[in-house]
Design an enzyme around this catalytic site. Sequence first.
Site, short mmCIF file in Angstrom:
data_model
loop_
_atom_site.label_atom_id
_atom_site.label_comp_id
_atom_site.label_asym_id
_atom_site.label_seq_id
_atom_site.Cartn_x
_atom_site.Cartn_y
_atom_site.Cartn_z
N ASP A 3 -11.65 8.37 -8.15
CA ASP A 3 -10.43 8.04 -7.41
C ASP A 3 -10.48 8.62 -6.00
OD1 ASP A 3 -7.63 7.09 -7.46
OD2 ASP A 3 -7.12 9.21 -7.28
N GLU B 186 -13.61 5.00 -4.93
CA GLU B 186 -12.60 4.20 -4.24
C GLU B 186 -12.49 4.68 -2.80
OE1 GLU B 186 -7.76 3.64 -4.15
OE2 GLU B 186 -8.71 5.53 -4.72
N ASP C 118 -3.72 -1.54 -7.50
CA ASP C 118 -3.08 -1.04 -6.28
C ASP C 118 -2.66 -2.16 -5.34
OD1 ASP C 118 -3.24 1.66 -6.95
OD2 ASP C 118 -5.26 1.83 -6.16
C1 NOJ Z 1 -5.82 5.48 -5.83
C2 NOJ Z 1 -5.44 4.92 -7.14
O1 NOJ Z 1 -6.06 3.75 -7.39
C3 NOJ Z 1 -3.95 4.85 -7.10
O2 NOJ Z 1 -3.44 4.03 -8.10
C4 NOJ Z 1 -3.47 6.27 -7.19
O3 NOJ Z 1 -2.08 6.33 -7.16
C5 NOJ Z 1 -4.01 7.05 -6.01
N1 NOJ Z 1 -5.40 6.84 -5.80
C6 NOJ Z 1 -3.80 8.52 -6.19
O4 NOJ Z 1 -4.50 8.96 -7.32
#
Ligand code: NOJ
Length: 829
Positions: free
Chosen positions: A368, A396, A468
Amino acid sequence: MRHSRHIDAILPVAICCFTLLVSGCGGGGGGTALPPSFTLTATPGSVLVSPGSTSIPVQLSVQAADGFQGTVSVSLQGLPAGITTSPAFPVPISAGGGQAVTFTVAGTVLRGNYNLTFAGTSGTLSSGAPLVLTASGAPVSAAAQDFKRQVIYQIVTDRFFDGDSSNNNPPQSPGMYDATKTNWQFYWGGDLAGIQQQMTYLAGMGITAIWISPPADNIDVPANLSGTSYAPYHGYWARDMQQIEEHFGDINNTWTAFDNLVAAAHQNGIRVIVDFAANHSNPNDGGEFGALFDKGQAFASYQNDPAPPNNLFHHNPTITNFNDPFQLQYYTLDDLADLNQENTPVDNYLKSAVVQLMQHGTDGFRLDAVKDVTWGWEYSLANAAFNAGPTFLYGEWDISGTSDPTYLDSVEFSNRSGIALLDFPLANAMRDVFANNADFHEIDNTLDQEDSDFASPNDLVTFVDSHDLPRLLSLYNNQDRLNEALALQLSCRGIPVVLYGDEQYLHNDTNGGNDPYNRLWMSSFTTSTTAYQLVNLMANLRQTNPALAYGTSQQRWINSDVYVLERQFFNDVVLIGVNKSEAAAYNITGLFTALAPASYTDYLNSLMGGFSIQVNSGTNGNNPVTAFSLPPHTVSVWQSSSPATSPELGSLGPRVAQAGLTATAGGDGFGSSPGMVLVGTTAATVQSWSDSSVTFTVPSVQPGTYNIAVQANGGATSNSLPFVVLTGKQVPVTFTVNNVPLTVGASVYVTGNVLELGNNAQSASSAVGPLLLVPGASSSWFIDASAPAGAQIQFAFFQVLSDGSIVPEGIFHSYGVPSSGVGSISVTW
Ligand code: NOJ
């Protein structure tokens, strides 16, 4: 129903007549004796079988009615080659009797759902019983490092399926569950047992990996923020990364449900990828105010954190400038308590959580927010994971496209660390093209740029939708377009991720479909949608034709509505044509392909309007295709794959590792008996060998970049791919330099006498940097880097001026890198 049920497919006329006859009897025939009949049933009506294992028995039974006394001959229809039964059919079953049947599936059978029918006949009577047989993949026998042949299915665990209602409102975290599923910020009941219970659905879709939202134990009380109560149903608000969230597992936070899911997934050839957030614990302004536990014991308190340098958290403002490397790495992401990874206990805590997940069978990690965690520390995290065993990592790095200010940082991060990235630039281009009707050149240009920048573009992890972003259907409600986007993504280079529910055309457009409305409840598990079948076909093609996993990409024909993409790996070729137009058909003239001269049918069996093409003979792998018309909303896939006659290397994983670690070479034609893996000119110790995958031990060679090739037993040698041999196990080290006589506009870098620091090269591309200004200082610069554990190193700083010229520090410093934990060295220029 008392009367025999005739087989629809075989005797439609008879059914019709008999139905009439029966209703005639029932309506007015009081007292007339009914003719004897029988009903054949099969229980259960569906069965999941993985190659090499035998299914749970299907029980056939013949129920007699109205004096039926014969023997029923039962045959099995629709059984594909490679699936056998015990006993073999036809089988006689006498009235009132039964028969247990088991199935065995060969590894060559494609993953998917097969509609079979048991057909029973006795004289003129007949009755049929349907059975859906789902053939899964072969059980996972070893950890994988090469995911390029995989299709990943992303699941938000809480929103998928409720397999265990006993964990919905657990005693230690009550009141965060909404049974009505109307409070989008509460738990809705999905859990790990639920994913396990949908294994047949997942296996039938052909996917080979699931990425589950973070399963770690999250905060026990909701965070009340700006008057709204937020529960951590998404899993990104950990309170204890060493155990499992009670809403997803059990109220004792044990690993049982997780272990059961992993075992069931592995049994059916499905790998499990866990989402892991190393950046933060949980909100610092509500709920548990950032507090972190270690197997239930207090570990870190954001509100009562020791003073630097012993602080377990960074206490900086919220990130406002997402292009500023200092803010990104050390500021606070939203309100999430930002962990200080450069503190040994935190470093240990995070790495041991990853290792523990691997010990519980986790096959890979989605990391993440990698853009927001200390970049150099993450190199050491990747290395810690690879030290624990073979695994695959992708991060990510949220970015708008290839011109985003941090795009080049993301390229360097991935190339140096060996962590693959979610392909945000391509996702944004795909969404623009398929939702906003942008020109296909946007996708084409993105592919070109990334393919020239990334060390391993085939390892980029592609997606169209994510948890997201608003779902594509919320941006543009057209199922054809979603199907087309998925078809292109599943053909494209990179490892595809399909977001749960896309195959069911799930969307909720409230507030533009933004989070949380993109995290809908999975309302249907039907297997008949075009998207479900498309994923199945393309996931199978990725297993059978190496061009999708390892091939090059070449645009073969393009206009604003049409994209023809070719993937090629030696003699394996996949050609896909997409027309996204609502109305226009296009004449495709002047198309060339590497497919050999022949006629090719649509691999998708016209699922999306595809058809056959004729390839004629040309020169140099450019064979002309007879012109054809591509109708609106059409996708056609043409492909060919032939067994390799000599070794073809498509993949190395990891790409960055030290001597002694295990690496995997993936490809085709390696042969069945072991040959050699050459790291430069050094033969590596081979651990396992198959025609498509070889594992080997990284040999003790001088650190550096090597070409690796696979040599078959007969001596034929493959193409080579680059591999970085590190100096050793990595630990994070903070380098600080004070009193820097900085030239205006210059950047500071550090170099040193190890590969990790650039082998003393005084160039921005080889050294580590640029360094960041120490907060509050005017001439002190620092960087969190990764260095070989236990090494005695010499290092020096230098400046790169705005005109590119170099100002060296002029002296070297010595430092003994610690053999574990984190290191820190501060010197004066
Ligand atoms: C990115 C994640 O994909 C998202 O859903 C999350 O809220 C944030 N990072 C914080 O962890």
